[in-house]
Design an enzyme around this catalytic site. Structure first.
Site, mmCIF file in Angstrom:
data_model
loop_
_atom_site.group_PDB
_atom_site.id
_atom_site.type_symbol
_atom_site.label_atom_id
_atom_site.label_comp_id
_atom_site.label_asym_id
_atom_site.label_seq_id
_atom_site.Cartn_x
_atom_site.Cartn_y
_atom_site.Cartn_z
ATOM 1 N N CYS A 270 0.824 -1.210 0.000
ATOM 2 C CA CYS A 270 0.000 0.000 0.000
ATOM 3 C C CYS A 270 0.857 1.259 0.000
ATOM 4 C CB CYS A 270 -0.940 0.004 1.200
ATOM 5 S SG CYS A 270 -0.101 -0.069 2.800
ATOM 6 N N ARG B 173 4.202 1.362 -1.428
ATOM 7 C CA ARG B 173 5.267 1.395 -2.434
ATOM 8 C C ARG B 173 4.997 0.397 -3.549
ATOM 9 N NH1 ARG B 173 9.519 1.713 0.025
ATOM 10 N NH2 ARG B 173 8.610 1.724 2.124
ATOM 11 N N SER C 187 9.190 2.347 6.175
ATOM 12 C CA SER C 187 7.741 2.200 6.233
ATOM 13 C C SER C 187 7.068 3.464 6.752
ATOM 14 C CB SER C 187 7.369 1.022 7.143
ATOM 15 O OG SER C 187 7.876 -0.187 6.624
ATOM 16 N N GLU D 11 7.539 -1.405 11.530
ATOM 17 C CA GLU D 11 6.420 -2.358 11.413
ATOM 18 C C GLU D 11 6.913 -3.660 10.802
ATOM 19 O OE1 GLU D 11 4.743 -3.419 8.546
ATOM 20 O OE2 GLU D 11 5.571 -2.153 6.987
ATOM 21 N N GLN E 39 6.039 -9.241 3.314
ATOM 22 C CA GLN E 39 5.747 -8.775 1.951
ATOM 23 C C GLN E 39 6.982 -8.862 1.072
ATOM 24 O OE1 GLN E 39 4.283 -4.948 3.240
ATOM 25 N NE2 GLN E 39 2.147 -5.539 2.934
ATOM 26 N N GLY F 241 -13.612 -5.723 5.431
ATOM 27 C CA GLY F 241 -12.446 -6.393 4.864
ATOM 28 C C GLY F 241 -12.096 -7.651 5.623
ATOM 29 N N ALA F 242 -11.359 -8.517 4.954
ATOM 30 C CA ALA F 242 -10.885 -9.761 5.570
ATOM 31 C C ALA F 242 -9.437 -9.961 5.165
ATOM 32 C CB ALA F 242 -11.730 -10.943 5.112
ATOM 33 N N GLY F 243 -8.674 -10.547 6.032
ATOM 34 C CA GLY F 243 -7.269 -10.762 5.729
ATOM 35 C C GLY F 243 -6.387 -10.239 6.839
ATOM 36 N N SER G 177 -6.989 -6.558 8.194
ATOM 37 C CA SER G 177 -8.214 -6.507 8.992
ATOM 38 C C SER G 177 -8.035 -7.194 10.332
ATOM 39 C CB SER G 177 -9.354 -7.165 8.217
ATOM 40 O OG SER G 177 -9.643 -6.460 7.037
#
Length: 400
Positions: free
Chosen positions: A49, A51, A104, A109, A115, A180-182, A185
């Site tokens: 979200c 970069r 970040s 974080e 990722q 949202g899910a994941g 969230s």
């Protein structure tokens, strides 16, 4: 020699309106990287979200950079002025900082490390990028193990919960509508519950989302973090809910890229809309708490970047070192054969003894030149040393 090329943009260089145009899910990121793999190139695309970055290993850096720029511009032409371009040591140093969480939105974080790992696994990484990304992951783990940089709010989700607490003073008994899910969230829900909030509804399917409108009348906070292609909540729906809320405040936090919440919501009286870029104030406060640990983390990253530089620079002299050792070994073997032809064939024990002695002589003679060439490579003189060795020992002349 392979070169490392980085082309990308981030929250430091582009607003969310531009970043969301080049934000990719993991499979699309994989496909974009695959477009750059030709002629022995390797490529990895890291898209989050905050970069979207292309890492390319290639023998020709200038053309690789042009191709990476074109690939990102094909997603959104307006992104080109916001792209940064880094090579070799600077590119590796940047990746190591990213993996350590130092670049970040909320420094330290931990989500970014996973990722980076996923991008590496889905990319087309050959021997060169394999080493680079493995060292990046090692750096990220090392920073987390040796510093306390992750002990303050460690993700955008945590920062969102802190923002909600700032708005209401306390989240005790406040009701939350989670869209949202994941992973994002789940993290948001954990952080909100830890501050006393109650999750009224977690909407993660079209059936459940039909209940969103009625829930907007009762909840205090809406947290959105879906992977939807379009807006999940329109301003008109929020306006209807506000008329029924009788002046009660409504906080909406959009953690998604592309955005889930209609930006026009922010213009409505009685509600407050924040997106990822609006979390900067929390980041500033977090930085004050983490500055000392960040300095320690930066030192670890710098040391790892120096290791990469020494390894990368040594690649310039490796062929010369290999040729020199091959020439020495060929001479040693030839002289042994001459000695055997004059003195007679040696038995197995004698042969082993002579092999060991002569090999030791060669290794001792070549040890210091090898070390000095590698040291010179790290100081940018490696090519000159390598050429001098090739000239002095006639390396490669037999192949002409």
């Amino acid at each position: 020699m392979m070169r490392l090329v980085l082309v990308g943009t981030s929250h430091h260089h582009a607003p969310i309106e531009l970043r969301e145009q080049v934000a990719l899910d993991p499979r699309d990121a994989q496909a974009l990287a695959a477009r750059l793999v030709e002629g022995g190139r390797e490529a990895v695309c890291l898209s989050t979200c905050n970069r979207t970055e292309l890492y390319v290993a290639a023998g020709e850096a200038e053309q690789a950079e042009k191709d990476a720029v074109a690939a990102l511009a094909s997603l959104e032409p307006d992104v080109e002025p916001a792209l940064y371009r880094l090579h070799d040591r600077a590119a590796a140093h940047h990746l190591f900082r990213v993996a350590a969480g130092l670049d970040s939105l909320v420094p330290g974080e931990g989500e970014i490390l996973g990722q980076v790992r996923l991008a590496y696994e889905l990319g087309t990484a050959g021997p060169f990028l394999d080493r680079v990304f493995r060292q990046a992951l090692h750096t990220g783990r090392k920073v987390r193990a040796q510093t306390a940089i992750g002990e303050s709010p460690a993700s955008v989700s945590a920062a969102a919960a802190a923002l909600a607490e700032q708005v209401f003073g306390s989240l005790e008994g406040r009701s939350i509508l989670l869209l949202g899910a994941g992973k994002v969230s789940d993290q948001a829900a954990r952080n909100l519950r830890s501050r006393g909030a109650e999750i009224t509804l977690a909407a993660n399917s079209k059936t459940v989302r039909e209940r969103i409108d009625e829930q907007l009348e009762a909840v205090d906070v809406v947290i959105a973090s879906t992977n939807a292609a379009g807006l999940v909540l329109e301003a008109a729906a929020v306006a209807d809910a506000l008329r029924r809320r009788k002046g009660r405040r409504l906080l909406l936090v959009d953690l998604a890229v592309p955005r889930d919440l209609d930006p026009a919501i922010g213009e409505l009286d009685g509600c407050y809309l924040y997106d990822i870029d609006d979390l900067e104030q929390i980041v500033v406060e977090t930085l004050l708490l983490r500055r000392q640990e960040a300095e320690r983390a930066e030192a670890i990253v710098a040391a790892e970047a120096e290791k990469f530089h020494e390894w990368h620079s040594s690649l310039d002299v490796v062929p010369a070192i290999a040729s020199l050792r091959a020439r020495a070994e060929a001479i040693r073997e030839a002289e042994l054969q001459k000695a055997e032809s004059r003195l007679g064939r040696l038995d197995e024990g004698q042969r082993r003894a002579v092999e060991a002695v002569t090999a030791q002589i060669v290794n001792k003679l070549l040890h210091l030149p090898t070390v000095r060439m590698k040291q010179a490579a790290a100081a940018a003189d490696g090519v000159l040393y390598a050429e001098a060795v090739r000239h002095l020992f006639g390396l490669g002349e037999d192949e002409r």
